[in-house]
Write a protein that holds these residues in place. Structure first.
Motif, short mmCIF file in Angstrom:
data_model
loop_
_atom_site.label_atom_id
_atom_site.label_comp_id
_atom_site.label_asym_id
_atom_site.label_seq_id
_atom_site.Cartn_x
_atom_site.Cartn_y
_atom_site.Cartn_z
N ALA A 187 0.42 -9.83 -3.67
CA ALA A 187 0.80 -9.39 -5.18
C ALA A 187 -0.48 -9.20 -5.76
N LEU A 188 -1.61 -9.72 -5.55
CA LEU A 188 -2.81 -9.40 -6.31
C LEU A 188 -3.42 -8.09 -5.79
N LEU A 189 -3.49 -7.97 -4.37
CA LEU A 189 -3.78 -6.75 -3.79
C LEU A 189 -2.85 -5.51 -4.21
N ALA A 190 -1.60 -5.61 -4.37
CA ALA A 190 -0.63 -4.74 -4.64
C ALA A 190 -0.94 -3.76 -5.84
N VAL A 191 -1.85 -4.47 -6.69
CA VAL A 191 -2.11 -3.76 -8.07
C VAL A 191 -3.01 -2.66 -8.00
N PRO A 192 -4.14 -2.72 -7.14
CA PRO A 192 -4.94 -1.61 -7.07
C PRO A 192 -4.54 -0.42 -5.92
N ILE A 193 -3.85 -1.20 -4.63
CA ILE A 193 -3.35 -0.29 -3.54
C ILE A 193 -1.93 0.27 -3.96
N LEU A 194 -1.04 -0.26 -4.40
CA LEU A 194 0.43 0.26 -4.66
C LEU A 194 0.44 0.50 -6.02
N LYS A 195 -0.59 0.35 -6.99
CA LYS A 195 -0.38 0.67 -8.40
C LYS A 195 0.72 -0.23 -9.09
N GLN A 196 0.87 -1.37 -8.60
CA GLN A 196 1.74 -2.47 -9.36
C GLN A 196 1.24 -2.95 -10.25
N THR A 197 2.04 -3.55 -11.10
CA THR A 197 1.46 -4.41 -12.34
C THR A 197 1.56 -5.90 -12.04
N LEU A 198 0.96 -6.78 -12.60
CA LEU A 198 1.14 -8.31 -12.64
C LEU A 198 1.70 -8.70 -13.69
N THR A 199 3.13 -9.50 -13.67
CA THR A 199 3.57 -10.20 -14.72
C THR A 199 2.84 -11.38 -15.16
N ARG A 200 3.35 -11.87 -16.19
CA ARG A 200 2.70 -12.97 -16.78
C ARG A 200 3.10 -14.11 -15.77
N THR A 201 4.19 -14.04 -15.17
CA THR A 201 4.42 -15.12 -14.24
C THR A 201 3.57 -14.95 -13.00
#
Length: 298
Positions: free
Chosen positions: A109-123
Motif C-alpha cells: 500500500a505504501l509503495l503503490a503511492v510512488p509506483i502506481l500513483k495511488q493515494t493513501l487514505t487516512r485509514t
C-alpha cells in the motif's frame, strides 16, 4: 453459493498449508543453508508447475511468450524474495520472521503511492502505524523503549523481504501472463540462477533424507500446491474478500505448530506484535469492503 463454498474450501486448504511453512522453514534450515533450501525447493516447484502447465495445454504459449517479463520477475521471485526470507528465518525465531512477513500488504500500500500513483487514505496511514508498531514490539521483544534490537540484521532481512514481495506484485500489476505460466517461467529463470550461485558458492552437499524431505515439502507445498489452491479459490469465488479474510487464520496456527513441533516458546512480545500487525491489516481490509460491495468488484 456452491461455487463460493468450494472456493472457501480451496482457500482453507491453502491457508492450512501456509500455516505449516514457518515450521517447515525452521526444520529445513536446521539441516542446510538458505541457498541450498532455496535451490531444492525451487527445483521441485518448477517441476510441479511445468507439469501443471502441460496438463492445462499452455506449454506452447509458455515457451513462446512472456520471457521478457520473466527475466526480471524470476530474479525477484523466487530468487531475491525467498533468499532474503530464508536468511531471515535462519536468524530469527520462526514466530518473529513469520509475523514480520505479514506486513507485506502494508508495504505494498505504501509503495503503490510512488509506483502506481495511488493515494493513501487516512485509514491506510492509521493501519500502517498500528501494524508497524507491532513490528517494533517484535523487533525489541517487548522492550519498546529500548532501541537495542535482539537481532537487527534478522529483522531487517524480514522487512526487506516484504518490500521485495510488495514490489514484485506491484510491478506485475499489468502482467498479462496466466498465473500458472508466469509462475513456471519465473522459476525457469530462477532455477539456473540459483544453481550458478550454489556451484560458485558452498556447493550442494548431502545432508540426509530428512533434509531432502524438508526441502521437497517447502517446494511442493509453500511454493506449489498452496499457490494452486489459492489461485483456484480466488478464481471461483464471487468476491475475493470472502477468501482473502481466511489468511488471518494462518498466524495463530503457525505459532502453535512452531511451539509444539519446533519447541519454540511463544513470546508474549510476538503475540502482542502479531495482534497489532493483524489489527492493522484488518483495518486496511475493512476500508476496502464497503466499496467492493457497492460496485460488485473484488
Amino acid at each position: 453459493m456452491n461455487s463460493d463454498r468450494q472456493a472457501i474450501g480451496y482457500g482453507l486448504a491453502a491457508v492450512a498449508l501456509w500455516s505449516t511453512v514457518a515450521t517447515a522453514f525452521k526444520v529445513a534450515l536446521g539441516y542446510m543453508s538458505p541457498l541450498e533450501l532455496m535451490w531444492i525447493a525451487s527445483l521441485v516447484s518448477w517441476v510441479l508447475m511445468g507439469a501443471l502447465v502441460i496438463h492445462r495445454g499452455q506449454m506452447r504459449r509458455a515457451l513462446k511468450q512472456g520471457w521478457s517479463t520473466a527475466l526480471w520477475a524470476g530474479l525477484m521471485n523466487p530468487v531475491a524474495y525467498y533468499l532474503v526470507l530464508f536468511a531471515a528465518y535462519d536468524r530469527l525465531p520462526g514466530q518473529e520472521a513469520m509475523a514480520l512477513n505479514y506486513t507485506w500488504a502494508l508495504a505494498m500500500a505504501l509503495l503503490a503511492v510512488p509506483i502506481l500513483k495511488q493515494t493513501l487514505t487516512r485509514t491506510d496511514i492509521i493501519a500502517g502505524l498500528i501494524a508497524y508498531s507491532g513490528v517494533w514490539v517484535i523487533a525489541t521483544r517487548g522492550k519498546v523503549l529500548d532501541v537495542d534490537f535482539a537481532d537487527p540484521l534478522g529483522v531487517g532481512l524480514a522487512l526487506v523481504s516484504t518490500v521485495i514481495w510488495a514490489l514484485y506484485w506491484l510491478f506485475n500489476a499489468r502482467d498479462a501472463r496466466p498465473a500458472m505460466v508466469a509462475q513456471w517461467q519465473n522459476f525457469s529463470v530462477g532455477v539456473p540462477v540459483l544453481t550458478a550461485l550454489l556451484l560458485l558458492g558452498p556447493g550442494l552437499q548431502w545432508h540426509g533424507p530428512e533434509a531432502l524431505g524438508a526441502g521437497i515439502y517447502v517446494g511442493l507445498f509453500e511454493m506449489g500446491v498452496a499457490f494452486v489452491l489459492w489461485q483456484m479459490a480466488v478464481q471461483s469465488v464471487s468476491r475475493t474478500a470472502k477468501v482473502s479474510i481466511l489468511i488471518f487464520l494462518s498466524p495463530p496456527v503457525s505459532l502453535l505448530l512452531l511451539h509444539f513441533v519446533i519447541g519454540e516458546p511463544i513470546l508474549f512480545s510476538t503475540l502482542m506484535g502479531l495482534v497489532l500487525i493483524l489489527g492493522g491489516l484488518g483495518l486496511q481490509q475493512w476500508q476496502r469492503t464497503p466499496s467492493a460491495q457497492e460496485d460488485g468488484s473484488v
